[in-house]
Design a protein around this motif. Structure first.
Motif, PDB file in Angstrom:
ATOM      1  N   ALA A  29      75.957  57.271  72.642  1.00 29.53           N
ATOM      2  CA  ALA A  29      76.894  58.207  72.025  1.00 29.53           C
ATOM      3  C   ALA A  29      78.288  57.596  71.927  1.00 29.53           C
ATOM      4  CB  ALA A  29      76.936  59.514  72.824  1.00 29.53           C
ATOM      5  N   VAL A  30      78.718  56.915  72.976  1.00 27.24           N
ATOM      6  CA  VAL A  30      80.044  56.280  72.952  1.00 27.24           C
ATOM      7  C   VAL A  30      80.081  55.156  71.919  1.00 27.24           C
ATOM      8  CG1 VAL A  30      81.646  54.861  74.312  1.00 27.24           C
ATOM      9  CG2 VAL A  30      80.629  56.915  75.316  1.00 27.24           C
ATOM     10  N   LEU A  31      79.022  54.347  71.883  1.00 28.60           N
ATOM     11  CA  LEU A  31      78.967  53.270  70.892  1.00 28.60           C
ATOM     12  C   LEU A  31      78.990  53.832  69.475  1.00 28.60           C
ATOM     13  CD1 LEU A  31      76.341  50.878  72.514  1.00 28.60           C
ATOM     14  CD2 LEU A  31      78.790  50.445  72.227  1.00 28.60           C
ATOM     15  N   ARG A  32      78.209  54.875  69.238  1.00 31.42           N
ATOM     16  CA  ARG A  32      78.156  55.482  67.896  1.00 31.42           C
ATOM     17  C   ARG A  32      79.504  56.084  67.521  1.00 31.42           C
ATOM     18  NH1 ARG A  32      77.946  56.013  63.093  1.00 31.42           N
ATOM     19  NH2 ARG A  32      76.701  57.579  62.024  1.00 31.42           N
ATOM     20  N   ALA A  33      80.226  56.615  68.509  1.00 32.06           N
ATOM     21  CA  ALA A  33      81.514  57.235  68.224  1.00 32.06           C
ATOM     22  C   ALA A  33      82.579  56.208  67.842  1.00 32.06           C
ATOM     23  CB  ALA A  33      81.985  58.039  69.437  1.00 32.06           C
ATOM     24  N   PHE A  34      82.531  55.022  68.449  1.00 34.64           N
ATOM     25  CA  PHE A  34      83.629  54.077  68.259  1.00 34.64           C
ATOM     26  C   PHE A  34      83.301  52.885  67.364  1.00 34.64           C
ATOM     27  CE2 PHE A  34      84.809  56.238  72.226  1.00 34.64           C
ATOM     28  CZ  PHE A  34      86.050  56.719  71.812  1.00 34.64           C
ATOM     29  N   ILE A  35      82.036  52.665  67.081  1.00 36.11           N
ATOM     30  CA  ILE A  35      81.673  51.558  66.185  1.00 36.11           C
ATOM     31  C   ILE A  35      81.618  52.094  64.763  1.00 36.11           C
ATOM     32  CG2 ILE A  35      79.782  50.004  65.557  1.00 36.11           C
ATOM     33  CD1 ILE A  35      79.126  49.744  68.480  1.00 36.11           C
ATOM     34  N   PRO A  36      82.175  51.360  63.812  1.00 30.81           N
ATOM     35  CA  PRO A  36      82.109  51.815  62.410  1.00 30.81           C
ATOM     36  C   PRO A  36      80.655  51.958  61.943  1.00 30.81           C
ATOM     37  CG  PRO A  36      83.482  49.844  62.618  1.00 30.81           C
ATOM     38  CD  PRO A  36      82.880  50.095  63.952  1.00 30.81           C
ATOM     39  N   SER A  37      80.426  52.863  61.033  1.00 30.73           N
ATOM     40  CA  SER A  37      79.072  53.125  60.540  1.00 30.73           C
ATOM     41  C   SER A  37      78.402  51.873  59.973  1.00 30.73           C
ATOM     42  CB  SER A  37      79.095  54.220  59.475  1.00 30.73           C
ATOM     43  OG  SER A  37      79.457  55.442  60.060  1.00 30.73           O
ATOM     44  N   SER A  38      79.185  50.973  59.405  1.00 28.26           N
ATOM     45  CA  SER A  38      78.607  49.744  58.859  1.00 28.26           C
ATOM     46  C   SER A  38      78.086  48.817  59.953  1.00 28.26           C
ATOM     47  CB  SER A  38      79.651  49.011  58.017  1.00 28.26           C
ATOM     48  OG  SER A  38      80.755  48.634  58.833  1.00 28.26           O
ATOM     49  N   GLN A  39      78.522  49.013  61.193  1.00 32.52           N
ATOM     50  CA  GLN A  39      78.107  48.179  62.316  1.00 32.52           C
ATOM     51  C   GLN A  39      77.154  48.900  63.272  1.00 32.52           C
ATOM     52  OE1 GLN A  39      79.220  44.927  62.862  1.00 32.52           O
ATOM     53  NE2 GLN A  39      80.081  45.103  60.807  1.00 32.52           N
ATOM     54  N   ALA A  40      76.831  50.171  63.000  1.00 31.26           N
ATOM     55  CA  ALA A  40      76.056  50.986  63.939  1.00 31.26           C
ATOM     56  C   ALA A  40      74.566  50.668  63.913  1.00 31.26           C
ATOM     57  CB  ALA A  40      76.267  52.465  63.646  1.00 31.26           C
ATOM     58  N   GLY A  41      74.075  50.091  62.864  1.00 33.12           N
ATOM     59  CA  GLY A  41      72.659  49.735  62.780  1.00 33.12           C
ATOM     60  C   GLY A  41      71.762  50.952  62.942  1.00 33.12           C
ATOM     61  N   LEU A  42      70.736  50.838  63.788  1.00 30.47           N
ATOM     62  CA  LEU A  42      69.771  51.917  63.965  1.00 30.47           C
ATOM     63  C   LEU A  42      70.291  53.072  64.819  1.00 30.47           C
ATOM     64  CD1 LEU A  42      66.491  49.857  64.346  1.00 30.47           C
ATOM     65  CD2 LEU A  42      67.215  51.224  62.398  1.00 30.47           C
ATOM     66  N   LEU A  43      71.488  52.948  65.383  1.00 28.07           N
ATOM     67  CA  LEU A  43      72.086  54.107  66.060  1.00 28.07           C
ATOM     68  C   LEU A  43      72.507  55.172  65.046  1.00 28.07           C
ATOM     69  CD1 LEU A  43      74.372  52.658  68.872  1.00 28.07           C
ATOM     70  CD2 LEU A  43      72.169  53.787  69.108  1.00 28.07           C
ATOM     71  N   GLN A  44      72.624  54.762  63.804  1.00 25.99           N
ATOM     72  CA  GLN A  44      73.022  55.673  62.740  1.00 25.99           C
ATOM     73  C   GLN A  44      71.775  56.357  62.186  1.00 25.99           C
ATOM     74  OE1 GLN A  44      75.373  53.809  59.764  1.00 25.99           O
ATOM     75  NE2 GLN A  44      75.156  55.487  58.314  1.00 25.99           N
ATOM     76  N   VAL A  45      71.653  57.653  62.462  1.00 19.02           N
ATOM     77  CA  VAL A  45      70.514  58.414  61.968  1.00 19.02           C
ATOM     78  C   VAL A  45      70.978  59.421  60.925  1.00 19.02           C
ATOM     79  CG1 VAL A  45      68.662  59.996  62.606  1.00 19.02           C
ATOM     80  CG2 VAL A  45      69.287  58.147  64.134  1.00 19.02           C
ATOM     81  N   ARG A  46      71.954  60.198  61.290  1.00 18.49           N
ATOM     82  CA  ARG A  46      72.549  61.178  60.379  1.00 18.49           C
ATOM     83  C   ARG A  46      74.040  60.879  60.306  1.00 18.49           C
ATOM     84  NH1 ARG A  46      68.384  64.173  58.363  1.00 18.49           N
ATOM     85  NH2 ARG A  46      66.866  64.776  59.926  1.00 18.49           N
ATOM     86  N   GLY A  47      74.842  61.909  60.206  1.00 18.91           N
ATOM     87  CA  GLY A  47      76.286  61.719  60.228  1.00 18.91           C
ATOM     88  C   GLY A  47      76.763  61.347  61.620  1.00 18.91           C
ATOM     89  N   LYS A  48      77.943  60.748  61.706  1.00 17.95           N
ATOM     90  CA  LYS A  48      78.461  60.292  62.988  1.00 17.95           C
ATOM     91  C   LYS A  48      78.597  61.435  63.983  1.00 17.95           C
ATOM     92  CE  LYS A  48      81.387  56.902  63.454  1.00 17.95           C
ATOM     93  NZ  LYS A  48      82.569  56.016  63.570  1.00 17.95           N
ATOM     94  N   SER A  49      79.149  62.561  63.552  1.00 16.57           N
ATOM     95  CA  SER A  49      79.347  63.676  64.489  1.00 16.57           C
ATOM     96  C   SER A  49      78.016  64.225  64.995  1.00 16.57           C
ATOM     97  CB  SER A  49      80.172  64.782  63.844  1.00 16.57           C
ATOM     98  OG  SER A  49      79.519  65.296  62.710  1.00 16.57           O
ATOM     99  N   PHE A  50      77.013  64.308  64.138  1.00 16.77           N
ATOM    100  CA  PHE A  50      75.692  64.778  64.561  1.00 16.77           C
ATOM    101  C   PHE A  50      75.084  63.817  65.574  1.00 16.77           C
ATOM    102  CE2 PHE A  50      71.077  64.872  64.222  1.00 16.77           C
ATOM    103  CZ  PHE A  50      70.817  66.224  64.379  1.00 16.77           C
ATOM    104  N   ASP A  51      75.106  62.528  65.269  1.00 15.65           N
ATOM    105  CA  ASP A  51      74.527  61.531  66.163  1.00 15.65           C
ATOM    106  C   ASP A  51      75.188  61.556  67.535  1.00 15.65           C
ATOM    107  OD1 ASP A  51      72.877  60.713  64.098  1.00 15.65           O
ATOM    108  OD2 ASP A  51      74.098  58.965  63.578  1.00 15.65           O
TER     109      ASP A  51
END
Length: 87
Positions: A41-63
């Motif tokens: 959750a912390v990584l998804r919150a602070f890493i840009p979406s272009s760098q999130a890889g498979l941590l990105q499932v839906r929108g940032k706030s949802f994830d």
């Protein structure tokens, strides 16, 4: 490959949790699983979406919300349930 590094870090925590549970250390495994989700959750919150890889499932706030909630509940369960003589 570097884009998947945050995901691999979280999955390494999940793998460690699964190994702990397999060896009858379910409370420790639950704690490690919850901690891995909070790290995700912390990584998804602070890493840009272009760098999130498979941590990105839906929108940032949802994830972030889902991973932080499930991770927090897992930590609470691991801490609150009586171990009945086991770790």
């Amino acid at each position: 490959m570097l884009v998947q590094l945050p995901y691999l870090l979280v999955m390494l925590g999940v793998l460690a949790a699964a190994l702990l549970v397999m060896f009858d250390r379910w409370r420790r495994g639950s704690f490690v699983f919850g901690a891995a989700l909070l790290v995700g959750a912390v990584l998804r919150a602070f890493i840009p979406s272009s760098q999130a890889g498979l941590l990105q499932v839906r929108g940032k706030s949802f994830d972030v919300t889902v991973m932080a909630t499930v991770g927090g509940v897992m930590l609470w369960l691991a801490a609150s349930i009586d171990s009945l003589g086991t770790d």
